[in-house]
Design a protein around this motif. Sequence first.
Motif, PDB file in Angstrom:
ATOM      1  N   VAL B  30      35.711  40.760  36.749  1.00 19.88           N
ATOM      2  CA  VAL B  30      34.744  41.672  37.340  1.00 19.88           C
ATOM      3  C   VAL B  30      35.236  43.089  37.083  1.00 19.88           C
ATOM      4  O   VAL B  30      36.407  43.385  37.335  1.00 19.88           O
ATOM      5  CB  VAL B  30      34.650  41.490  38.866  1.00 19.88           C
ATOM      6  CG1 VAL B  30      33.566  42.371  39.456  1.00 19.88           C
ATOM      7  CG2 VAL B  30      34.452  40.037  39.227  1.00 19.88           C
ATOM      8  N   THR B  32      34.745  47.157  37.837  1.00 23.28           N
ATOM      9  CA  THR B  32      34.106  48.160  38.684  1.00 23.28           C
ATOM     10  C   THR B  32      34.503  49.557  38.219  1.00 23.28           C
ATOM     11  O   THR B  32      35.511  49.740  37.544  1.00 23.28           O
ATOM     12  CB  THR B  32      34.522  48.008  40.166  1.00 23.28           C
ATOM     13  OG1 THR B  32      35.924  48.259  40.297  1.00 23.28           O
ATOM     14  CG2 THR B  32      34.207  46.619  40.691  1.00 23.28           C
ATOM     15  N   GLN B  35      35.973  55.247  40.190  1.00 23.15           N
ATOM     16  CA  GLN B  35      35.669  56.346  41.118  1.00 23.15           C
ATOM     17  C   GLN B  35      34.577  55.997  42.118  1.00 23.15           C
ATOM     18  O   GLN B  35      34.641  56.389  43.279  1.00 23.15           O
ATOM     19  CB  GLN B  35      35.284  57.601  40.328  1.00 23.15           C
ATOM     20  CG  GLN B  35      36.514  58.206  39.618  1.00 23.15           C
ATOM     21  CD  GLN B  35      36.160  59.330  38.664  1.00 23.15           C
ATOM     22  OE1 GLN B  35      35.074  59.347  38.096  1.00 23.15           O
ATOM     23  NE2 GLN B  35      37.084  60.262  38.476  1.00 23.15           N
ATOM     24  N   THR B  36      33.566  55.267  41.689  1.00 25.06           N
ATOM     25  CA  THR B  36      32.439  54.991  42.580  1.00 25.06           C
ATOM     26  C   THR B  36      32.501  53.599  43.197  1.00 25.06           C
ATOM     27  O   THR B  36      31.822  53.337  44.191  1.00 25.06           O
ATOM     28  CB  THR B  36      31.105  55.104  41.817  1.00 25.06           C
ATOM     29  OG1 THR B  36      31.060  54.056  40.829  1.00 25.06           O
ATOM     30  CG2 THR B  36      30.982  56.452  41.138  1.00 25.06           C
ATOM     31  N   GLY B  37      33.274  52.709  42.600  1.00 26.43           N
ATOM     32  CA  GLY B  37      33.331  51.331  43.088  1.00 26.43           C
ATOM     33  C   GLY B  37      32.168  50.480  42.615  1.00 26.43           C
ATOM     34  O   GLY B  37      32.125  49.281  42.909  1.00 26.43           O
ATOM     35  N   VAL B  39      29.932  47.971  40.738  1.00 29.34           N
ATOM     36  CA  VAL B  39      30.201  46.839  39.850  1.00 29.34           C
ATOM     37  C   VAL B  39      29.467  47.088  38.539  1.00 29.34           C
ATOM     38  O   VAL B  39      28.244  47.222  38.517  1.00 29.34           O
ATOM     39  CB  VAL B  39      29.754  45.501  40.472  1.00 29.34           C
ATOM     40  CG1 VAL B  39      29.993  44.359  39.497  1.00 29.34           C
ATOM     41  CG2 VAL B  39      30.501  45.243  41.776  1.00 29.34           C
ATOM     42  N   LEU B  42      30.261  41.747  34.514  1.00 26.83           N
ATOM     43  CA  LEU B  42      31.100  40.567  34.643  1.00 26.83           C
ATOM     44  C   LEU B  42      31.272  39.998  33.245  1.00 26.83           C
ATOM     45  O   LEU B  42      30.302  39.807  32.516  1.00 26.83           O
ATOM     46  CB  LEU B  42      30.468  39.523  35.549  1.00 26.83           C
ATOM     47  CG  LEU B  42      31.408  38.336  35.771  1.00 26.83           C
ATOM     48  CD1 LEU B  42      31.504  37.976  37.230  1.00 26.83           C
ATOM     49  CD2 LEU B  42      31.043  37.134  34.932  1.00 26.83           C
ATOM     50  N   GLU B  84      43.400  50.042  37.398  1.00 27.78           N
ATOM     51  CA  GLU B  84      43.992  49.037  38.283  1.00 27.78           C
ATOM     52  C   GLU B  84      43.511  47.656  37.872  1.00 27.78           C
ATOM     53  O   GLU B  84      42.358  47.483  37.480  1.00 27.78           O
ATOM     54  CB  GLU B  84      43.605  49.309  39.744  1.00 27.78           C
ATOM     55  CG  GLU B  84      44.371  48.496  40.765  1.00 27.78           C
ATOM     56  CD  GLU B  84      44.064  48.944  42.200  1.00 27.78           C
ATOM     57  OE1 GLU B  84      44.695  49.902  42.680  1.00 27.78           O
ATOM     58  OE2 GLU B  84      43.182  48.323  42.836  1.00 27.78           O
ATOM     59  N   VAL B  85      44.404  46.684  37.970  1.00 24.44           N
ATOM     60  CA  VAL B  85      44.057  45.282  37.724  1.00 24.44           C
ATOM     61  C   VAL B  85      44.440  44.488  38.967  1.00 24.44           C
ATOM     62  O   VAL B  85      45.567  44.615  39.467  1.00 24.44           O
ATOM     63  CB  VAL B  85      44.794  44.713  36.495  1.00 24.44           C
ATOM     64  CG1 VAL B  85      44.439  43.245  36.282  1.00 24.44           C
ATOM     65  CG2 VAL B  85      44.487  45.526  35.247  1.00 24.44           C
ATOM     66  N   ARG B  86      43.516  43.702  39.480  1.00 24.54           N
ATOM     67  CA  ARG B  86      43.793  42.837  40.627  1.00 24.54           C
ATOM     68  C   ARG B  86      43.498  41.383  40.258  1.00 24.54           C
ATOM     69  O   ARG B  86      42.728  41.126  39.330  1.00 24.54           O
ATOM     70  CB  ARG B  86      42.917  43.235  41.832  1.00 24.54           C
ATOM     71  CG  ARG B  86      43.330  44.548  42.488  1.00 24.54           C
ATOM     72  CD  ARG B  86      42.408  44.938  43.627  1.00 24.54           C
ATOM     73  NE  ARG B  86      42.897  46.130  44.303  1.00 24.54           N
ATOM     74  CZ  ARG B  86      43.653  46.125  45.407  1.00 24.54           C
ATOM     75  NH1 ARG B  86      43.945  44.977  45.993  1.00 24.54           N
ATOM     76  NH2 ARG B  86      44.085  47.248  45.933  1.00 24.54           N
ATOM     77  N   VAL B  87      44.094  40.460  40.978  1.00 27.61           N
ATOM     78  CA  VAL B  87      43.748  39.041  40.833  1.00 27.61           C
ATOM     79  C   VAL B  87      43.337  38.513  42.200  1.00 27.61           C
ATOM     80  O   VAL B  87      43.720  39.071  43.226  1.00 27.61           O
ATOM     81  CB  VAL B  87      44.923  38.185  40.311  1.00 27.61           C
ATOM     82  CG1 VAL B  87      45.244  38.529  38.870  1.00 27.61           C
ATOM     83  CG2 VAL B  87      46.144  38.327  41.195  1.00 27.61           C
ATOM     84  N   VAL B  94      39.803  37.993  37.826  1.00 32.45           N
ATOM     85  CA  VAL B  94      40.480  39.273  37.682  1.00 32.45           C
ATOM     86  C   VAL B  94      39.494  40.372  38.065  1.00 32.45           C
ATOM     87  O   VAL B  94      38.301  40.254  37.817  1.00 32.45           O
ATOM     88  CB  VAL B  94      40.932  39.451  36.207  1.00 32.45           C
ATOM     89  CG1 VAL B  94      41.439  40.846  35.948  1.00 32.45           C
ATOM     90  CG2 VAL B  94      41.991  38.421  35.854  1.00 32.45           C
ATOM     91  N   LEU B  95      40.002  41.413  38.698  1.00 33.27           N
ATOM     92  CA  LEU B  95      39.177  42.576  39.025  1.00 33.27           C
ATOM     93  C   LEU B  95      39.785  43.791  38.334  1.00 33.27           C
ATOM     94  O   LEU B  95      40.954  44.113  38.536  1.00 33.27           O
ATOM     95  CB  LEU B  95      39.166  42.787  40.546  1.00 33.27           C
ATOM     96  CG  LEU B  95      38.496  44.037  41.092  1.00 33.27           C
ATOM     97  CD1 LEU B  95      37.019  44.108  40.728  1.00 33.27           C
ATOM     98  CD2 LEU B  95      38.636  44.099  42.623  1.00 33.27           C
ATOM     99  N   LYS B  97      39.489  47.927  37.604  1.00 36.66           N
ATOM    100  CA  LYS B  97      38.884  49.222  37.907  1.00 36.66           C
ATOM    101  C   LYS B  97      39.043  50.082  36.669  1.00 36.66           C
ATOM    102  O   LYS B  97      40.156  50.202  36.136  1.00 36.66           O
ATOM    103  CB  LYS B  97      39.570  49.876  39.096  1.00 36.66           C
ATOM    104  CG  LYS B  97      39.446  49.042  40.357  1.00 36.66           C
ATOM    105  CD  LYS B  97      39.998  49.767  41.543  1.00 36.66           C
ATOM    106  CE  LYS B  97      39.963  48.866  42.766  1.00 36.66           C
ATOM    107  NZ  LYS B  97      40.522  49.536  43.951  1.00 36.66           N
TER     108      LYS B  97
END
Lengths: 133, 133
Positions: B30, B32, B35-37, B39, B42, B84-87, B94-95, B97
């Motif tokens: 995903v 995003t 700055q604005t968030g 989405v 995908l 940024e990378v998140r799991v 994976v998310l 930014k």
Amino acid sequence: MFPTASSTEELERGAVLAPRFDANGLIAAVTTHAQTGEVLMLAWMNAQALQLTLETGQAHYFSRSRQALWKKGETSGQVQQVTEVRVDCDQDAVLLKVLPQGDGGACHVGFRSCFYRVVEDGVLVEREEPSRT
Amino acid sequence: MFPTASSTEELERGAVLAPRFDANGLIAAVTTHAQTGEVLMLAWMNAQALQLTLETGQAHYFSRSRQALWKKGETSGQVQQVTEVRVDCDQDAVLLKVLPQGDGGACHVGFRSCFYRVVEDGVLVEREEPSRT
């Protein structure tokens, strides 16, 4: 339950909801918090889950591990009231905006969002998003 | 290229990045706007795409239709600088930014986000998100 788009134009610009489920009959669903925009989770829907989500206004998914329809919050209380449903350009992904009920969380581990870890220098660090409204 | 978590505890709370690719070797990503968030899209990553994203700081995906590695923006100019990378909890999503370069968009149809249509009474209506920073 859902039609198939007859052309790329219809798929991308048409008014007909024609989700493209994969070989397993599933479509990816991204769920965000309706007020903060925070990404809460990524899950899967089959046609029935999408239909029930649209009909009831409460998020339904399909559990790949349990291979079963899954009404979010049925056991946890973290029911998700859906405020908006979007589809992407080629209709193989869905975006839900929801208001989480119960304790306000979405993740079974206990965090507000499932994405509570950041990759930093190849290592995972637990760090929830700062709250914002 | 990536290890496998040895337990649920390690998968969910550990510091080791151990992504769970599916039977096709893919994981959902995903993306995003940093700055604005919002989405933006995908898409899918194989291990190489994830590795390159982490190494280069620019988003790489795997195109399921073309069955090939895909550096976002290589032809469109819509390169995505990753901030940024998140799991997620079970490391099967994976998310990212990102800061979209070029014209600032992410969707080949011409919208800022791929999720430019809302489902309303079963019908798709084109409506971009309001801008917010």
